[in-house]
Scaffold this motif. Structure first.
Motif, PDB file in Angstrom:
ATOM      1  N   ASP A  50       0.830  -1.199   0.000  1.00 32.83           N
ATOM      2  CA  ASP A  50       0.000   0.000   0.000  1.00 32.83           C
ATOM      3  C   ASP A  50       0.867   1.252   0.000  1.00 32.83           C
ATOM      4  O   ASP A  50       0.586   2.217  -0.709  1.00 32.83           O
ATOM      5  CB  ASP A  50      -0.911  -0.015   1.227  1.00 32.83           C
ATOM      6  CG  ASP A  50      -1.803   1.193   1.259  1.00 32.83           C
ATOM      7  OD1 ASP A  50      -2.698   1.269   0.399  1.00 32.83           O
ATOM      8  OD2 ASP A  50      -1.613   2.076   2.123  1.00 32.83           O
ATOM      9  N   ARG A  51       1.923   1.217   0.796  1.00 33.17           N
ATOM     10  CA  ARG A  51       2.810   2.393   0.829  1.00 33.17           C
ATOM     11  C   ARG A  51       3.450   2.637  -0.526  1.00 33.17           C
ATOM     12  O   ARG A  51       3.738   3.771  -0.890  1.00 33.17           O
ATOM     13  CB  ARG A  51       3.903   2.193   1.886  1.00 33.17           C
ATOM     14  CG  ARG A  51       3.457   2.595   3.261  1.00 33.17           C
ATOM     15  CD  ARG A  51       4.626   3.191   4.029  1.00 33.17           C
ATOM     16  NE  ARG A  51       5.614   2.173   4.353  1.00 33.17           N
ATOM     17  CZ  ARG A  51       5.772   1.654   5.552  1.00 33.17           C
ATOM     18  NH1 ARG A  51       5.002   2.043   6.541  1.00 33.17           N
ATOM     19  NH2 ARG A  51       6.706   0.763   5.775  1.00 33.17           N
ATOM     20  N   ALA A  52       3.670   1.569  -1.252  1.00 31.71           N
ATOM     21  CA  ALA A  52       4.247   1.712  -2.588  1.00 31.71           C
ATOM     22  C   ALA A  52       3.167   1.981  -3.632  1.00 31.71           C
ATOM     23  O   ALA A  52       3.456   2.025  -4.826  1.00 31.71           O
ATOM     24  CB  ALA A  52       5.027   0.463  -2.952  1.00 31.71           C
ATOM     25  N   ALA A  53       1.938   2.137  -3.171  1.00 32.22           N
ATOM     26  CA  ALA A  53       0.815   2.436  -4.073  1.00 32.22           C
ATOM     27  C   ALA A  53       0.584   1.312  -5.071  1.00 32.22           C
ATOM     28  O   ALA A  53       0.097   1.549  -6.173  1.00 32.22           O
ATOM     29  CB  ALA A  53       1.029   3.756  -4.804  1.00 32.22           C
ATOM     30  N   LEU A  54       0.925   0.109  -4.676  1.00 28.37           N
ATOM     31  CA  LEU A  54       0.727  -1.019  -5.580  1.00 28.37           C
ATOM     32  C   LEU A  54      -0.615  -1.691  -5.367  1.00 28.37           C
ATOM     33  O   LEU A  54      -1.036  -2.499  -6.189  1.00 28.37           O
ATOM     34  CB  LEU A  54       1.856  -2.049  -5.393  1.00 28.37           C
ATOM     35  CG  LEU A  54       3.151  -1.693  -6.108  1.00 28.37           C
ATOM     36  CD1 LEU A  54       4.310  -2.512  -5.583  1.00 28.37           C
ATOM     37  CD2 LEU A  54       2.986  -1.922  -7.609  1.00 28.37           C
ATOM     38  N   VAL A  55      -1.256  -1.385  -4.255  1.00 21.82           N
ATOM     39  CA  VAL A  55      -2.589  -1.937  -3.998  1.00 21.82           C
ATOM     40  C   VAL A  55      -3.495  -0.818  -3.496  1.00 21.82           C
ATOM     41  O   VAL A  55      -3.032   0.226  -3.035  1.00 21.82           O
ATOM     42  CB  VAL A  55      -2.547  -3.080  -2.957  1.00 21.82           C
ATOM     43  CG1 VAL A  55      -1.803  -4.275  -3.497  1.00 21.82           C
ATOM     44  CG2 VAL A  55      -1.962  -2.610  -1.661  1.00 21.82           C
ATOM     45  N   ARG A  56      -4.766  -1.083  -3.606  1.00 20.39           N
ATOM     46  CA  ARG A  56      -5.769  -0.177  -3.055  1.00 20.39           C
ATOM     47  C   ARG A  56      -6.638  -0.974  -2.097  1.00 20.39           C
ATOM     48  O   ARG A  56      -6.696  -2.201  -2.171  1.00 20.39           O
ATOM     49  CB  ARG A  56      -6.662   0.371  -4.153  1.00 20.39           C
ATOM     50  CG  ARG A  56      -5.968   1.220  -5.171  1.00 20.39           C
ATOM     51  CD  ARG A  56      -6.994   2.110  -5.863  1.00 20.39           C
ATOM     52  NE  ARG A  56      -6.559   2.437  -7.216  1.00 20.39           N
ATOM     53  CZ  ARG A  56      -6.659   1.600  -8.241  1.00 20.39           C
ATOM     54  NH1 ARG A  56      -7.169   0.389  -8.049  1.00 20.39           N
ATOM     55  NH2 ARG A  56      -6.257   1.960  -9.433  1.00 20.39           N
ATOM     56  N   ALA A  72       2.069   1.864 -10.297  1.00 23.37           N
ATOM     57  CA  ALA A  72       3.391   2.055  -9.700  1.00 23.37           C
ATOM     58  C   ALA A  72       4.432   1.150 -10.335  1.00 23.37           C
ATOM     59  O   ALA A  72       5.640   1.382 -10.180  1.00 23.37           O
ATOM     60  CB  ALA A  72       3.324   1.802  -8.194  1.00 23.37           C
ATOM     61  N   LEU A  73       3.968   0.136 -11.039  1.00 29.16           N
ATOM     62  CA  LEU A  73       4.929  -0.742 -11.710  1.00 29.16           C
ATOM     63  C   LEU A  73       5.530  -0.070 -12.935  1.00 29.16           C
ATOM     64  O   LEU A  73       6.466  -0.599 -13.536  1.00 29.16           O
ATOM     65  CB  LEU A  73       4.241  -2.050 -12.116  1.00 29.16           C
ATOM     66  CG  LEU A  73       3.901  -2.991 -10.958  1.00 29.16           C
ATOM     67  CD1 LEU A  73       3.146  -4.199 -11.473  1.00 29.16           C
ATOM     68  CD2 LEU A  73       5.153  -3.427 -10.235  1.00 29.16           C
ATOM     69  N   ALA A  74       4.990   1.077 -13.275  1.00 34.20           N
ATOM     70  CA  ALA A  74       5.523   1.786 -14.447  1.00 34.20           C
ATOM     71  C   ALA A  74       7.001   2.115 -14.240  1.00 34.20           C
ATOM     72  O   ALA A  74       7.764   2.183 -15.208  1.00 34.20           O
ATOM     73  CB  ALA A  74       4.715   3.059 -14.685  1.00 34.20           C
TER      74      ALA A  74
END
Lengths: 135, 135
Positions: A50-56, A72-74
């Motif tokens: 979540d901190r890495a904005a990879l999940v919501r 964020a995987l971009a």
DNA sequence: CATTCATATGCACCTAGAGGAATATGAGGG
DNA sequence: CCCTCATATTCCTCTAGGTGCATATGAATG
């Protein structure tokens, strides 16, 4: 702190979580069951993700449904892209190489590949043979 | 042991090494200068990269010229690909009702309620490209 | 309110690994 | 041969982080 995307996806469990979420959002308990690790561990991984904005998160009563946010995987994609081109080049060069050279002994070389500053000549450079150059 | 490609590229110094090698092969000393870290550290990172088959060595007298071998990055690419598709889907959906939201908060639902009837279970989705334990 | 379910958090343990200093190895040149 | 340069390796330290256990939080329900 794990905030770098590359460090985040370095962990196999987290990659598996993302893989699982690819097929749709899931509550934490489901992930716990599917992953076979303890619930606190899953929650902590989700926090990192979540901190890495990879999940919501979608809060639904007492449950929290997590879904993947691949944006964020971009960053990984962006880093990888130049190597992909290089990879294509190398495959190209390899095909050319394989085209006419298969049974020639690559011993007596010491060719032009002496000091090329940025030439990147695909010199012989032997290494432990692995499975490289798969198509 | 660092043999997983994802763990290998998790380190920023190693990613910088690969970036530097993208423009052509370089001897170790050059990398040391460019990176600003100690020579032993660079050598160790190069060893890790070598074990992951991400670099090759060309021995030239006392010098060792390292070049990048992007083939091993295919594993990352393969893992990333499905997310790229997902990302495109999301962008699509986002464009549809692009009203100017860009905060990534827990406010998302009702996009595709596919629950993967028999999708992937906890099965492992990774394959090691090659496992050699030389030395 | 108390209980229960679902999830998050704190604590403690432990291992991996990144870093530097010192040293070994190995190839060429006097 | 010895010396020097380039690199690898060993030893050590230190910190980050993954894991599980126990516990806290917080929402719904009766």
């Amino acid at each position: 702190m794990s905030q770098d995307v590359f460090e985040v996806i370095a962990d196999g469990t987290r990659r598996r979580i993302l893989d699982l979420l690819r097929s749709g959002e899931r509550p934490v308990g489901e992930l716990v069951d599917l992953l076979g690790v303890s619930q606190p561990s899953v929650s902590k991984h989700l926090k990192v993700l979540d901190r890495a904005a990879l999940v919501r998160v979608r809060v639904d009563g007492p449950r929290r449904h997590y879904s993947v946010d691949p944006a964020a995987l971009a960053e990984v994609e962006a880093w990888l892209a130049p190597f992909r081109e290089l990879w294509a080049d190398r495959l190209d060069a390899l095909e050319h190489h394989l085209d006419g050279l298969e049974s020639r002994d690559a011993r007596e070389d010491a060719r032009q590949d002496e000091r090329a500053p940025s030439g990147q000549t695909a010199g012989d450079t032997r290494h432990t043979p692995c499975e490289r150059a798969e198509r």
